[in-house]
Motif scaffolding. Structure first.
Motif, short mmCIF file in Angstrom:
data_model
loop_
_atom_site.label_atom_id
_atom_site.label_comp_id
_atom_site.label_asym_id
_atom_site.label_seq_id
_atom_site.Cartn_x
_atom_site.Cartn_y
_atom_site.Cartn_z
N LEU A 16 0.82 -1.21 0.00
CA LEU A 16 0.00 0.00 0.00
C LEU A 16 0.86 1.26 0.00
CD1 LEU A 16 -2.90 -0.92 2.45
CD2 LEU A 16 -2.89 -0.98 -0.05
N ALA A 17 2.00 1.21 0.71
CA ALA A 17 2.91 2.36 0.68
C ALA A 17 3.45 2.56 -0.73
CB ALA A 17 4.06 2.15 1.67
N ALA A 18 3.79 1.46 -1.40
CA ALA A 18 4.27 1.55 -2.78
C ALA A 18 3.18 2.08 -3.70
CB ALA A 18 4.76 0.19 -3.25
N GLN A 75 -6.87 -12.42 1.97
CA GLN A 75 -7.67 -11.29 2.46
C GLN A 75 -6.91 -9.97 2.30
OE1 GLN A 75 -8.44 -12.87 6.50
NE2 GLN A 75 -10.61 -12.70 6.01
N TYR A 76 -7.65 -8.94 1.95
CA TYR A 76 -7.10 -7.59 2.00
C TYR A 76 -7.18 -7.10 3.45
CZ TYR A 76 -7.22 -7.21 -3.12
OH TYR A 76 -7.01 -7.40 -4.46
N GLY A 77 -6.42 -6.06 3.77
CA GLY A 77 -6.53 -5.49 5.09
C GLY A 77 -5.26 -5.42 5.89
N THR A 78 -4.14 -5.90 5.38
CA THR A 78 -2.80 -5.88 5.97
C THR A 78 -2.68 -6.79 7.19
OG1 THR A 78 -2.85 -4.07 7.59
CG2 THR A 78 -2.61 -3.44 5.27
N THR A 79 -1.51 -7.39 7.32
CA THR A 79 -1.21 -8.23 8.49
C THR A 79 -1.33 -7.42 9.77
OG1 THR A 79 0.24 -9.70 7.22
CG2 THR A 79 0.59 -9.60 9.61
N ASP A 94 -14.17 -6.09 17.03
CA ASP A 94 -14.83 -4.86 16.55
C ASP A 94 -13.81 -3.79 16.19
OD1 ASP A 94 -17.30 -5.99 16.86
OD2 ASP A 94 -17.75 -5.00 18.79
N LEU A 95 -12.84 -3.57 17.08
CA LEU A 95 -11.82 -2.57 16.78
C LEU A 95 -10.93 -3.04 15.64
CD1 LEU A 95 -10.39 -0.84 19.98
CD2 LEU A 95 -11.56 0.16 18.04
N ARG A 96 -10.64 -4.36 15.61
CA ARG A 96 -9.87 -4.92 14.49
C ARG A 96 -10.54 -4.61 13.16
NH1 ARG A 96 -9.95 -10.41 13.12
NH2 ARG A 96 -12.22 -10.18 13.36
N ASP A 97 -11.85 -4.85 13.10
CA ASP A 97 -12.59 -4.60 11.86
C ASP A 97 -12.58 -3.12 11.50
OD1 ASP A 97 -13.09 -7.29 11.80
OD2 ASP A 97 -15.16 -7.13 12.53
N HIS A 98 -12.62 -2.26 12.52
CA HIS A 98 -12.53 -0.82 12.26
C HIS A 98 -11.19 -0.47 11.63
CE1 HIS A 98 -12.50 3.51 12.92
NE2 HIS A 98 -11.41 3.37 13.64
N PHE A 99 -10.11 -1.01 12.19
CA PHE A 99 -8.79 -0.72 11.64
C PHE A 99 -8.64 -1.29 10.23
CE2 PHE A 99 -7.49 -0.78 16.31
CZ PHE A 99 -7.45 0.60 16.41
N VAL A 100 -9.17 -2.48 10.01
CA VAL A 100 -9.09 -3.10 8.69
C VAL A 100 -9.84 -2.26 7.66
CG1 VAL A 100 -9.86 -5.07 7.31
CG2 VAL A 100 -8.70 -5.46 9.49
N THR A 158 -7.75 0.37 6.08
CA THR A 158 -6.77 -0.07 5.09
C THR A 158 -7.44 -0.45 3.77
OG1 THR A 158 -6.79 -2.41 5.78
CG2 THR A 158 -5.30 -0.94 6.95
N LEU A 159 -8.67 -0.96 3.85
CA LEU A 159 -9.37 -1.36 2.63
C LEU A 159 -9.66 -0.17 1.73
CD1 LEU A 159 -11.92 -3.98 4.05
CD2 LEU A 159 -9.75 -4.41 2.88
N GLN A 160 -9.81 1.01 2.32
CA GLN A 160 -10.11 2.19 1.53
C GLN A 160 -8.98 2.52 0.55
OE1 GLN A 160 -11.01 5.37 4.24
NE2 GLN A 160 -12.70 4.27 5.20
N ALA A 161 -7.76 2.05 0.86
CA ALA A 161 -6.62 2.36 0.00
C ALA A 161 -6.73 1.71 -1.37
CB ALA A 161 -5.32 1.94 0.68
N THR A 162 -7.48 0.61 -1.48
CA THR A 162 -7.60 -0.07 -2.78
C THR A 162 -8.99 0.06 -3.38
OG1 THR A 162 -7.99 -2.13 -1.53
CG2 THR A 162 -5.77 -1.76 -2.35
#
Length: 469
Positions: free
Chosen positions: A17-19, A37-41, A90-96, A99-103
């Motif tokens: 995503l940084a690239a 899955q998308y969403g970063t490790t 719940d917070l995990r899904d919020h953080f994920v 990251t999904l918005q980037a793609t």
């Protein structure tokens, strides 16, 4: 028909995503390919859900200290573990979701599938071929799970499955005492789980300074049992697992395996690049450029196993993108190495490690057992060791297990990156009473080993009175 792109990025994790962010500033002809899955490790199974669980467990654990502050009843507070784990998810899904918005919105420029290299400029996904001027490999990593242990099925967890649990059992074994193993071992112990922890190495948390490691082990053994320098054997025992390590045998309900992560390179077909691969199947690359040999291919993030930490992965994604767009690669100076383990007392190491020191290195240490602010907060345990170059007392590194280690590490990281001397840091203000005064105490120990003008405020010594130092 072969589709042509300026840059193909394999992997939509932190480095990918940084690239993508950097390449997209210069061209729309960028294709990102992601398997799984998308969403970063970090957001999905790593940094973020683990910290949510740690903070939740620490909040409960701190209730046990309330009596010491004159607040009765804290020990009667109990955790609703299923609710706590739902909070983690719940917070995990919020953080994920962030990251999904980037793609989102990439359309045909984002493909879900497994990439296979056909050459230094060609990638195949599901029988479709794509060509690019440059390729960035950022395919990430996955937890290591020995084949024999896989047969135990759901009795054995990794961090990919831990946060999906609906409850925690009474007894858990943790195999692997690196950062994630220690963090999860302490978190579960704080939540009332009986934890037994094992590691093949003789040391824990990646600490190379034996005095710091000894202090950390002494502190953690109050929460759970630690067994190091042992090979572990797992066998099914009823509904649980028997863990055998040397002469020790314990029965547990579940096992968390945290013995490391393996780069996702198996299906990439790196052999087609025509460069030698090491024993782990990894091609030669330059960490300063991320370039593989002299090919138009760059490798960034956890997949290259150089520094599998998010800020390093982001840096490598940036470096790879910059060089993928350039006529010739640029060698980037890398940041001062830093590692943090989010336990209590916190663990951190910055710059040079104890194992890397020259014989003439200067060492200053400070125990936090009697440090005033730490005593007031009931966090008074741990040891800090700071290293300076013998020739000029320039700060070069540190290892520690102390309260607020994550903040101490950043202060020292700044000083080391700027090439500051012990004297220069001691000239800076240290307010009273703060935990950072412990850091100053360690610096003062080094200062006593070097000549200095007594008119220099760096020579201002301690009172040797607990309430004043």
């Amino acid at each position: 028909m072969v589709t042509c792109w300026d840059v193909i990025i394999i992997g939509a994790g932190s480095a990918g995503l940084a690239a993508l962010r950097e390449v997209s500033k210069e061209t729309d002809k960028v294709l990102i390919i992601n398997a799984g899955q998308y969403g970063t490790t970090c957001a999905r199974v790593g940094c973020m859900p683990s910290k949510v669980l740690i903070e939740s467990a620490r909040a409960l654990h701190d209730c046990n200290k309330l009596q010491g502050f004159g607040i009765p009843g804290g020990q009667q507070i109990v955790a609703d573990i299923p609710a706590m784990l739902r909070h983690v998810r719940d917070l995990r899904d919020h953080f994920v979701s962030g990251t999904l918005q980037a793609t989102e919105g990439l359309g045909e420029r984002s493909i879900a599938g497994r990439a296979k290299l056909l050459g230094p400029d060609t990638v195949e996904v599901a029988d479709q071929t794509y060509r690019a001027r440059r390729i960035i490999i950022a395919s990430g990593s996955r937890p290591v799970m020995p084949a024999a242990w896989q047969e135990l099925g759901e009795r054995v967890w990794t961090t990919d499955t831990l946060f999906e649990q609906q409850a925690l059992p009474p007894r858990v074994a943790v195999i692997g005492l690196g950062p994630i193993g220690l963090e999860m071992a302490q978190a579960m112990a704080y939540l009332g789980v009986q934890v037994h922890a094992f590691d093949k190495s003789d040391t824990i948390a990646g600490i190379s300074d034996p005095q710091v490691e000894k202090a950390l082990r002494s502190s953690l053994e109050k929460d759970f049992s630690i067994h190091t320098g042992v090979d572990v054997r797992l066998t099914q025992q009823g509904e649980g697992v028997r863990v055998e390590a040397g002469d020790l045998s314990v029965d547990v309900d579940r096992v968390l395996v945290a013995v490391g992560r393996r780069p996702n390179i198996d299906s990439l077909n790196l052999e087609c690049l025509g460069v030698p691969l090491d024993d782990h199947g990894m091609p030669p690359f330059d960490p300063a450029t991320t370039q593989i040999a002299d090919l138009p291919i760059y490798i960034a993030g956890d997949v290259n196993h150089h520094a599998p930490i998010l800020h390093e992965a982001a840096d490598e994604g940036y470096i790879a993108a910059h060089n993928a767009l350039a006529d010739a690669p640029t060698a980037f100076p890398r940041r001062t190495p830093m590692g943090i383990v989010f336990i209590e007392p916190g663990v951190a190491f910055i710059g040079q490690r104890f194992a890397e020191l020259e014989p003439d290195a200067l060492i200053g240490e400070a125990s936090f057992a009697t440090q005033g602010r730490a005593v007031a907060a009931q966090r008074n345990e741990g040891l800090m060791r700071i290293y300076a170059r013998g020739s000029d007392a320039v700060l070069i590194g540190a290892e520690m297990c102390v309260p607020a280690a994550e903040h101490m590490a950043h202060l020292l990281g700044l000083a080391i990156s700027e090439g500051l001397t012990v004297r220069q840091v001691l000239r800076m203000p240290f307010y009273h009473p703060v935990l950072e005064e412990g850091l100053r105490s360690a610096l003062r120990k080094i200062m006593k080993q070097i000549p200095c003008d007594d008119t220099d405020l760096a020579r201002c010594g301690e009172f040797r009175i607990q309430a004043l130092d």
